[in-house]
Write a protein that holds these residues in place. Sequence first.
Motif, PDB file in Angstrom:
ATOM      1  N   LYS A 151       1.030  -0.976  -0.181  1.00 44.09           N
ATOM      2  CA  LYS A 151       0.351  -0.380  -0.068  1.00 44.09           C
ATOM      3  C   LYS A 151       0.884   1.345   0.004  1.00 44.09           C
ATOM      4  O   LYS A 151       0.406   2.012  -0.893  1.00 44.09           O
ATOM      5  CB  LYS A 151      -0.731  -0.136   1.154  1.00 44.09           C
ATOM      6  CG  LYS A 151      -2.043   1.103   1.253  1.00 44.09           C
ATOM      7  CD  LYS A 151      -2.925   0.954   2.289  1.00 44.09           C
ATOM      8  CE  LYS A 151      -3.430   1.587   2.632  1.00 44.09           C
ATOM      9  NZ  LYS A 151      -4.242   2.263   4.237  1.00 44.09           N
ATOM     10  N   ALA A 152       1.971   1.345   0.893  1.00 44.74           N
ATOM     11  CA  ALA A 152       2.984   2.247   1.430  1.00 44.74           C
ATOM     12  C   ALA A 152       3.289   2.306   0.328  1.00 44.74           C
ATOM     13  O   ALA A 152       3.891   3.288  -0.879  1.00 44.74           O
ATOM     14  CB  ALA A 152       3.229   2.430   2.209  1.00 44.74           C
ATOM     15  N   ALA A 153       4.258   1.515  -1.239  1.00 48.97           N
ATOM     16  CA  ALA A 153       4.601   1.250  -1.934  1.00 48.97           C
ATOM     17  C   ALA A 153       4.182   1.930  -3.094  1.00 48.97           C
ATOM     18  O   ALA A 153       4.687   2.696  -3.823  1.00 48.97           O
ATOM     19  CB  ALA A 153       5.512  -0.094  -2.290  1.00 48.97           C
ATOM     20  N   LEU A 154       2.305   2.167  -3.601  1.00 44.43           N
ATOM     21  CA  LEU A 154       1.967   2.270  -4.729  1.00 44.43           C
ATOM     22  C   LEU A 154       1.427   3.574  -4.874  1.00 44.43           C
ATOM     23  O   LEU A 154       1.677   3.843  -5.514  1.00 44.43           O
ATOM     24  CB  LEU A 154       1.318   1.113  -4.617  1.00 44.43           C
ATOM     25  CG  LEU A 154       0.998  -0.636  -5.366  1.00 44.43           C
ATOM     26  CD1 LEU A 154      -0.125  -1.009  -4.600  1.00 44.43           C
ATOM     27  CD2 LEU A 154       1.284  -0.365  -6.647  1.00 44.43           C
ATOM     28  N   GLN A 155       1.713   4.016  -3.104  1.00 40.59           N
ATOM     29  CA  GLN A 155       1.172   5.390  -2.992  1.00 40.59           C
ATOM     30  C   GLN A 155       2.176   6.515  -3.548  1.00 40.59           C
ATOM     31  O   GLN A 155       1.692   7.595  -4.138  1.00 40.59           O
ATOM     32  CB  GLN A 155       1.375   5.366  -1.540  1.00 40.59           C
ATOM     33  CG  GLN A 155      -0.843   5.526  -0.991  1.00 40.59           C
ATOM     34  CD  GLN A 155      -0.523   6.087   0.221  1.00 40.59           C
ATOM     35  OE1 GLN A 155       0.622   5.840   1.364  1.00 40.59           O
ATOM     36  NE2 GLN A 155      -1.867   5.421   0.985  1.00 40.59           N
ATOM     37  N   ILE A 156       3.492   6.144  -3.520  1.00 41.54           N
ATOM     38  CA  ILE A 156       4.750   6.585  -4.136  1.00 41.54           C
ATOM     39  C   ILE A 156       4.546   6.453  -5.518  1.00 41.54           C
ATOM     40  O   ILE A 156       4.979   7.786  -6.065  1.00 41.54           O
ATOM     41  CB  ILE A 156       5.921   6.074  -3.894  1.00 41.54           C
ATOM     42  CG1 ILE A 156       6.250   6.133  -2.398  1.00 41.54           C
ATOM     43  CG2 ILE A 156       6.833   7.027  -4.431  1.00 41.54           C
ATOM     44  CD1 ILE A 156       7.580   5.092  -1.650  1.00 41.54           C
ATOM     45  N   VAL A 157       4.246   6.223  -6.455  1.00 47.00           N
ATOM     46  CA  VAL A 157       3.560   6.092  -7.919  1.00 47.00           C
ATOM     47  C   VAL A 157       2.515   6.695  -8.090  1.00 47.00           C
ATOM     48  O   VAL A 157       1.544   6.217  -9.404  1.00 47.00           O
ATOM     49  CB  VAL A 157       3.840   5.134  -8.498  1.00 47.00           C
ATOM     50  CG1 VAL A 157       5.339   4.694  -8.388  1.00 47.00           C
ATOM     51  CG2 VAL A 157       3.070   3.443  -7.834  1.00 47.00           C
ATOM     52  N   ASP A 158       2.165   6.949  -7.171  1.00 44.10           N
ATOM     53  CA  ASP A 158       0.161   7.498  -7.608  1.00 44.10           C
ATOM     54  C   ASP A 158      -1.030   6.813  -8.233  1.00 44.10           C
ATOM     55  O   ASP A 158      -1.240   6.805  -8.576  1.00 44.10           O
ATOM     56  CB  ASP A 158       0.063   8.850  -8.640  1.00 44.10           C
ATOM     57  CG  ASP A 158      -0.965   9.627  -7.809  1.00 44.10           C
ATOM     58  OD1 ASP A 158      -1.658   9.411  -7.601  1.00 44.10           O
ATOM     59  OD2 ASP A 158      -1.350   9.890  -9.267  1.00 44.10           O
ATOM     60  N   SER A 159      -0.976   5.361  -7.584  1.00 47.33           N
ATOM     61  CA  SER A 159      -1.796   4.291  -7.781  1.00 47.33           C
ATOM     62  C   SER A 159      -2.118   3.576  -6.008  1.00 47.33           C
ATOM     63  O   SER A 159      -1.294   4.077  -4.888  1.00 47.33           O
ATOM     64  CB  SER A 159      -1.047   3.195  -8.218  1.00 47.33           C
ATOM     65  OG  SER A 159      -1.739   1.832  -8.485  1.00 47.33           O
ATOM     66  N   GLN A 160      -3.370   3.161  -5.765  1.00 48.27           N
ATOM     67  CA  GLN A 160      -4.025   2.925  -4.973  1.00 48.27           C
ATOM     68  C   GLN A 160      -4.057   1.834  -4.503  1.00 48.27           C
ATOM     69  O   GLN A 160      -4.826   0.929  -5.763  1.00 48.27           O
ATOM     70  CB  GLN A 160      -5.609   3.752  -4.782  1.00 48.27           C
ATOM     71  CG  GLN A 160      -5.517   3.735  -3.646  1.00 48.27           C
ATOM     72  CD  GLN A 160      -7.370   4.465  -3.175  1.00 48.27           C
ATOM     73  OE1 GLN A 160      -8.139   4.433  -4.251  1.00 48.27           O
ATOM     74  NE2 GLN A 160      -7.719   5.071  -2.126  1.00 48.27           N
ATOM     75  N   LEU A 161      -3.744   0.972  -3.442  1.00 53.06           N
ATOM     76  CA  LEU A 161      -4.116  -0.406  -2.939  1.00 53.06           C
ATOM     77  C   LEU A 161      -5.558  -0.575  -2.594  1.00 53.06           C
ATOM     78  O   LEU A 161      -6.084   0.031  -1.402  1.00 53.06           O
ATOM     79  CB  LEU A 161      -3.508  -1.437  -2.225  1.00 53.06           C
ATOM     80  CG  LEU A 161      -3.424  -2.637  -2.021  1.00 53.06           C
ATOM     81  CD1 LEU A 161      -3.164  -3.580  -3.108  1.00 53.06           C
ATOM     82  CD2 LEU A 161      -2.534  -2.961  -0.387  1.00 53.06           C
ATOM     83  N   ILE A 162      -6.297  -1.068  -3.126  1.00 52.25           N
ATOM     84  CA  ILE A 162      -7.608  -0.725  -2.353  1.00 52.25           C
ATOM     85  C   ILE A 162      -8.270  -2.600  -2.550  1.00 52.25           C
ATOM     86  O   ILE A 162      -9.072  -2.426  -1.543  1.00 52.25           O
ATOM     87  CB  ILE A 162      -9.038  -0.691  -4.031  1.00 52.25           C
ATOM     88  CG1 ILE A 162      -9.240  -1.388  -5.323  1.00 52.25           C
ATOM     89  CG2 ILE A 162      -8.309   0.811  -3.998  1.00 52.25           C
ATOM     90  CD1 ILE A 162      -9.762  -1.382  -5.610  1.00 52.25           C
ATOM     91  N   GLU A 163      -7.497  -3.851  -2.935  1.00 50.36           N
ATOM     92  CA  GLU A 163      -7.986  -4.710  -1.559  1.00 50.36           C
ATOM     93  C   GLU A 163      -7.015  -5.335  -1.789  1.00 50.36           C
ATOM     94  O   GLU A 163      -5.969  -5.638  -2.548  1.00 50.36           O
ATOM     95  CB  GLU A 163      -9.221  -5.199  -2.603  1.00 50.36           C
ATOM     96  CG  GLU A 163     -10.358  -6.530  -1.769  1.00 50.36           C
ATOM     97  CD  GLU A 163     -10.543  -6.078  -1.136  1.00 50.36           C
ATOM     98  OE1 GLU A 163     -10.114  -6.545   0.315  1.00 50.36           O
ATOM     99  OE2 GLU A 163     -11.760  -6.299  -0.853  1.00 50.36           O
TER     100      GLU A 163
END
Length: 145
Positions: free
Chosen positions: A115-127
């Motif tokens: 979740k934290a890593a995806l936020q860096i690339v402006d993507s969101q872990l939703i599930e």
Amino acid sequence: MKNKINLYELKKSFANFERRSIKQSSDAAAYIRQFYFDDLEIFESSFILLLNRANITIGYVKLSQGGITGTVMDIKLICKYAVDALASSVIIAHNHPAGTLNPSNEDIQITNKIKAALQIVDSQLIEHIILTADSYYSFADNGKI
């Protein structure tokens, strides 16, 4: 001898892939279940679904196939695929061959890291879905994302 270099490109290619709207955890679980076959109760595997801003699937990737008690969810690869697909959001999934639905401490830790890593690339872990032979566990439904 010439030096060889890697070539990286951003391009859209097409495959036989059913695009589907993912509105809730049951949609995600049902969609991901189609990628598992008779191995669902034998060894752990992990997959990701890539979605656009409208939560429509734009791709999927089988990340790993492990043993009977674990599999790898490589954060760099997840971010790479999210960026390559220009995914707005990502759903991760893996199975528990023994049939237990509860996430392990390792499952919770890797979910938080992804979740934290995806936020860096402006993507969101939703599930994050854990599949068993006849059911599933949703991190989102249980307040763990």
